[in-house]
Design a protein around this motif. Structure first.
Motif, PDB file in Angstrom:
ATOM      1  N   LYS A 108       3.876  -9.414 -10.320  1.00 23.79           N
ATOM      2  CA  LYS A 108       3.984  -8.661  -9.074  1.00 23.79           C
ATOM      3  C   LYS A 108       3.477  -9.630  -8.010  1.00 23.79           C
ATOM      4  CE  LYS A 108       2.610  -4.342  -6.874  1.00 23.79           C
ATOM      5  NZ  LYS A 108       1.866  -4.688  -5.674  1.00 23.79           N
ATOM      6  N   ASN A 121      -3.876   1.209  -8.661  1.00 27.51           N
ATOM      7  CA  ASN A 121      -4.364   0.534  -7.454  1.00 27.51           C
ATOM      8  C   ASN A 121      -4.800   1.525  -6.376  1.00 27.51           C
ATOM      9  OD1 ASN A 121      -5.065  -1.593  -5.861  1.00 27.51           O
ATOM     10  ND2 ASN A 121      -2.987  -2.258  -5.372  1.00 27.51           N
ATOM     11  N   ALA A 122      -5.486   2.563  -6.793  1.00 28.30           N
ATOM     12  CA  ALA A 122      -5.927   3.592  -5.838  1.00 28.30           C
ATOM     13  C   ALA A 122      -7.354   3.307  -5.389  1.00 28.30           C
ATOM     14  CB  ALA A 122      -5.883   4.964  -6.499  1.00 28.30           C
ATOM     15  N   HIS A 123      -7.753   3.875  -4.234  1.00 25.32           N
ATOM     16  CA  HIS A 123      -9.139   3.688  -3.781  1.00 25.32           C
ATOM     17  C   HIS A 123     -10.067   4.206  -4.875  1.00 25.32           C
ATOM     18  CE1 HIS A 123      -7.850   7.639  -2.097  1.00 25.32           C
ATOM     19  NE2 HIS A 123      -9.068   8.027  -2.393  1.00 25.32           N
ATOM     20  N   SER A 146      -5.394   3.446   4.057  1.00 24.36           N
ATOM     21  CA  SER A 146      -5.538   2.884   2.703  1.00 24.36           C
ATOM     22  C   SER A 146      -5.794   1.378   2.775  1.00 24.36           C
ATOM     23  CB  SER A 146      -4.257   3.181   1.919  1.00 24.36           C
ATOM     24  OG  SER A 146      -4.126   2.345   0.803  1.00 24.36           O
ATOM     25  N   ARG A 191       5.470   5.249   2.858  1.00 21.49           N
ATOM     26  CA  ARG A 191       4.440   6.276   2.658  1.00 21.49           C
ATOM     27  C   ARG A 191       4.013   6.761   4.034  1.00 21.49           C
ATOM     28  NH1 ARG A 191      -1.491   4.352   0.440  1.00 21.49           N
ATOM     29  NH2 ARG A 191      -2.528   6.372   0.526  1.00 21.49           N
ATOM     30  N   LYS A 236       0.806  -1.232   0.000  1.00 20.82           N
ATOM     31  CA  LYS A 236       0.000   0.000   0.000  1.00 20.82           C
ATOM     32  C   LYS A 236       0.841   1.286   0.000  1.00 20.82           C
ATOM     33  CE  LYS A 236      -3.708  -0.536  -0.387  1.00 20.82           C
ATOM     34  NZ  LYS A 236      -4.331  -1.060  -1.653  1.00 20.82           N
ATOM     35  N   CYS A 237       2.057   1.195  -0.454  1.00 18.87           N
ATOM     36  CA  CYS A 237       2.912   2.392  -0.492  1.00 18.87           C
ATOM     37  C   CYS A 237       3.228   2.825  -1.925  1.00 18.87           C
ATOM     38  CB  CYS A 237       4.202   2.154   0.281  1.00 18.87           C
ATOM     39  SG  CYS A 237       3.953   2.026   2.056  1.00 18.87           S
ATOM     40  N   GLY A 238       2.414   2.387  -2.882  1.00 14.92           N
ATOM     41  CA  GLY A 238       2.660   2.793  -4.268  1.00 14.92           C
ATOM     42  C   GLY A 238       3.437   1.756  -5.064  1.00 14.92           C
ATOM     43  N   THR A 239       3.494   0.523  -4.565  1.00 12.48           N
ATOM     44  CA  THR A 239       4.291  -0.509  -5.244  1.00 12.48           C
ATOM     45  C   THR A 239       3.712  -0.863  -6.618  1.00 12.48           C
ATOM     46  OG1 THR A 239       3.093  -2.310  -4.131  1.00 12.48           O
ATOM     47  CG2 THR A 239       5.093  -1.508  -3.062  1.00 12.48           C
ATOM     48  N   SER A 240       2.381  -0.767  -6.781  1.00 10.25           N
ATOM     49  CA  SER A 240       1.789  -1.085  -8.101  1.00 10.25           C
ATOM     50  C   SER A 240       2.188  -0.033  -9.123  1.00 10.25           C
ATOM     51  CB  SER A 240       0.268  -1.161  -8.022  1.00 10.25           C
ATOM     52  OG  SER A 240      -0.136  -2.022  -6.999  1.00 10.25           O
ATOM     53  N   SER A 241       2.177   1.232  -8.723  1.00  8.00           N
ATOM     54  CA  SER A 241       2.597   2.279  -9.657  1.00  8.00           C
ATOM     55  C   SER A 241       4.058   2.076 -10.047  1.00  8.00           C
ATOM     56  CB  SER A 241       2.420   3.667  -9.027  1.00  8.00           C
ATOM     57  OG  SER A 241       1.056   3.980  -8.897  1.00  8.00           O
ATOM     58  N   GLY A 253      -3.318   8.232  -3.478  1.00  9.66           N
ATOM     59  CA  GLY A 253      -3.024   8.054  -2.061  1.00  9.66           C
ATOM     60  C   GLY A 253      -2.720   9.327  -1.308  1.00  9.66           C
ATOM     61  N   TRP A 311      -4.083  -4.326  -8.939  1.00 10.32           N
ATOM     62  CA  TRP A 311      -2.707  -3.946  -9.293  1.00 10.32           C
ATOM     63  C   TRP A 311      -2.624  -3.379 -10.695  1.00 10.32           C
ATOM     64  CZ3 TRP A 311      -1.328  -9.447  -7.444  1.00 10.32           C
ATOM     65  CH2 TRP A 311      -1.299  -9.471  -6.043  1.00 10.32           C
TER      66      TRP A 311
HETATM   67  N1  PPS Z   1       1.842   8.324  -7.945  1.00 14.63           N
HETATM   68  C1  PPS Z   1       1.001   8.204  -6.918  1.00 14.63           C
HETATM   69  N2  PPS Z   1       0.481   9.291  -6.324  1.00 14.63           N
HETATM   70  C2  PPS Z   1      -0.354   9.175  -5.284  1.00 14.63           C
HETATM   71  N3  PPS Z   1      -0.735   7.984  -4.757  1.00 14.63           N
HETATM   72  C3  PPS Z   1      -0.260   6.881  -5.308  1.00 14.63           C
HETATM   73  C4  PPS Z   1       0.636   6.912  -6.401  1.00 14.63           C
HETATM   74  N4  PPS Z   1       0.919   5.653  -6.731  1.00 14.63           N
HETATM   75  C5  PPS Z   1       0.239   4.870  -5.873  1.00 14.63           C
HETATM   76  N5  PPS Z   1      -0.465   5.588  -5.022  1.00 14.63           N
HETATM   77  C6  PPS Z   1      -1.324   5.080  -3.922  1.00 14.63           C
HETATM   78  O1  PPS Z   1      -0.691   3.907  -3.350  1.00 14.63           O
HETATM   79  C7  PPS Z   1      -1.713   3.008  -2.875  1.00 14.63           C
HETATM   80  C8  PPS Z   1      -1.540   1.641  -3.533  1.00 14.63           C
HETATM   81  O2  PPS Z   1      -0.339   1.072  -3.077  1.00 14.63           O
HETATM   82  P1  PPS Z   1       0.204  -0.337  -3.620  1.00 14.63           P
HETATM   83  O3  PPS Z   1       0.111  -0.349  -5.080  1.00 14.63           O
HETATM   84  O4  PPS Z   1       1.535  -0.545  -3.022  1.00 14.63           O
HETATM   85  O5  PPS Z   1      -0.852  -1.356  -3.002  1.00 14.63           O
HETATM   86  S1  PPS Z   1      -0.687  -2.957  -2.930  1.00 14.63           S
HETATM   87  O6  PPS Z   1       0.151  -3.258  -1.787  1.00 14.63           O
HETATM   88  O7  PPS Z   1      -0.093  -3.424  -4.187  1.00 14.63           O
HETATM   89  O8  PPS Z   1      -2.070  -3.463  -2.741  1.00 14.63           O
HETATM   90  C9  PPS Z   1      -3.042   3.653  -3.231  1.00 14.63           C
HETATM   91  O9  PPS Z   1      -3.443   4.396  -2.087  1.00 14.63           O
HETATM   92  P2  PPS Z   1      -5.016   4.607  -1.678  1.00 14.63           P
HETATM   93  O10 PPS Z   1      -5.661   5.254  -2.873  1.00 14.63           O
HETATM   94  O11 PPS Z   1      -4.977   5.498  -0.477  1.00 14.63           O
HETATM   95  O12 PPS Z   1      -5.553   3.242  -1.381  1.00 14.63           O
HETATM   96  C10 PPS Z   1      -2.662   4.565  -4.392  1.00 14.63           C
HETATM   97  O13 PPS Z   1      -3.576   5.619  -4.582  1.00 14.63           O
END
Ligand code: PPS
Length: 348
Positions: free
Chosen positions: A43, A256-258, A124, A116, A20-25, A276, A263
């Motif tokens: 992944k 992978n945002a809310h 999240s 994050r 949940k720290c942006g790993t999918s992005s 996020g 992924w």
């Molecule tokens: N570039 C960028 N800017 C802002 N926010 C971002 C970005 N990339 C990923 N996110 C936020 O990261 C959250 C998803 O994290 P993961 O992809 O690591 O989730 S997972 O562990 O794979 O399920 C998810 O957070 P939440 O929306 O709060 O759930 C994403 O919105």
């Protein structure tokens, strides 16, 4: 380029989390670089650890893992390419035994840790788990975590239950000494993938104990959001992979945002949102005062751990922590009101 099997490590690098720290992005952006290859094309290999209070899987057969890497190397070698093979598993971070296991596979491994803001990360994960109706699930055959007994869809109620359980667990862990106390402390945090997984310092130190500092790169989701090209260049330099010229489009999408979980799911660009960086609402938390109180409790709970990250950054051992974190979790910030309050009005 010498691409013979013997000249290459079993695995070049590992993005170990945090979940949940942006790993999918990061995963999607890096996939544009064809010199990077994710192990087994995926992944989340979950090779040595999975979430939900799981006892890690570091006893899994290493030969089976090696076989997978050799298959990937062989197919790339057939094309005469030297790819940088990486394990992308976001649950290898909160895992006491994972660094030692990964080190066996490659003592020169390049480790990447994404972090994050811990309150936002916890929230999240909570929002996602409530939406998936999996908050209370445990892995088959695994001991339950604290979350398994917190039967609620309210973040405020969840925080109340889990922080209490975690504090009691930590009190027992801290009655021990040295390495045993550190191990038991990690076990307390592992028992909750919502709040426990947002306590980063023990797990960062666990990786730093096993690998030289220069092999462990910490990056932050807030930096990825603000300066994706700079963070990608930093990650590529760390891995040692040739740089790929990412376009603004390549890195302008949040995954992978809310509102768009999965992924492979991207936020719809016709509704630009901040992913996020924006607080999502939870229907069961209609009482704003209770949410604020829970967030403040969490801020105080996380502050010592975040302050230890500041110290590691000040010593030059990890990347500089986002300035905003200092304003929220720094020693002087703890003397005043909650600066997160202003951020909670946005609805996701
Ligand atoms: N570039 C960028 N800017 C802002 N926010 C971002 C970005 N990339 C990923 N996110 C936020 O990261 C959250 C998803 O994290 P993961 O992809 O690591 O989730 S997972 O562990 O794979 O399920 C998810 O957070 P939440 O929306 O709060 O759930 C994403 O919105």
């Amino acid at each position: 380029v010498d691409v013979s099997a013997d000249s290459l490590p079993i695995i070049d690098f590992a993005l170990v989390g945090q979940q949940k720290c942006g790993t999918s992005s990061l995963w999607h952006y890096l996939r544009k670089n064809s010199d990077i290859y994710p192990l087994a094309g995926k992944k989340e290999t979950y090779a040595f650890c999975i979430d939900r209070a799981a006892v890690p899987r570091c006893d899994n057969l290493l030969q089976e893992y090696i076989d997978k890497t050799e298959r990937d190397r062989a197919s790339e070698r057939a094309q005469g390419r030297r790819v940088y093979l990486g394990d992308f598993t976001s649950t290898h971070f909160a895992c006491p035994c994972c660094p030692a296991t990964l080190k066996l596979l490659n003592p020169g491994l390049k480790v990447i840790i994404m972090l994050r803001d811990p309150v936002f990360r916890a929230h999240s994960r909570f929002v996602e788990q409530v939406q998936f109706r999996t908050l209370n699930h445990t892995q088959p055959g695994q001991p339950p975590g604290f979350n398994a007994r917190a039967n609620t869809t309210s973040f405020a109620a969840y925080v109340d239950w889990v922080v209490g359980q975690t504090e009691a667990c930590l009190q027992r862990a801290r009655a021990r000494e040295g390495a045993l106390a550190r191990r038991l402390t990690m076990e307390c945090y592992m028992r909750d993938h919502v709040i426990g997984f947002s306590v980063y310092d023990s797990f960062v130190l666990n990786y730093l104990e096993h690998f030289p500092d220069k092999q462990v790169l910490v990056v932050y989701m807030e930096d990825l959001a603000a300066e994706p090209l700079r963070v990608l260049a930093q990650v590529e330099a760390h891995i040692g992979v040739p740089h790929f010229p990412y376009s603004a489009d390549d890195v302008g999408t949040v995954f992978n945002a809310h509102g768009a979980y999965g992924w492979g799911h991207a936020l719809n660009s016709s509704h630009p949102r901040k992913g996020g960086l924006e607080w999502a609402s939870t229907p069961a938390d209609s009482n704003a005062t209770a949410v604020l109180a829970a967030v403040e409790r969490l801020r105080r709970f996380f502050a010592p751990s975040v302050q230890r990250l500041f110290a590691l950054a000040d010593e030059g051992r990890i990347t500089r922590v986002p300035q905003a974190w200092r304003a929220i979790y720094g020693k002087s910030a703890m003397l005043g009101g909650n600066p997160l309050a202003a951020l909670l009005s946005a609805k996701g």
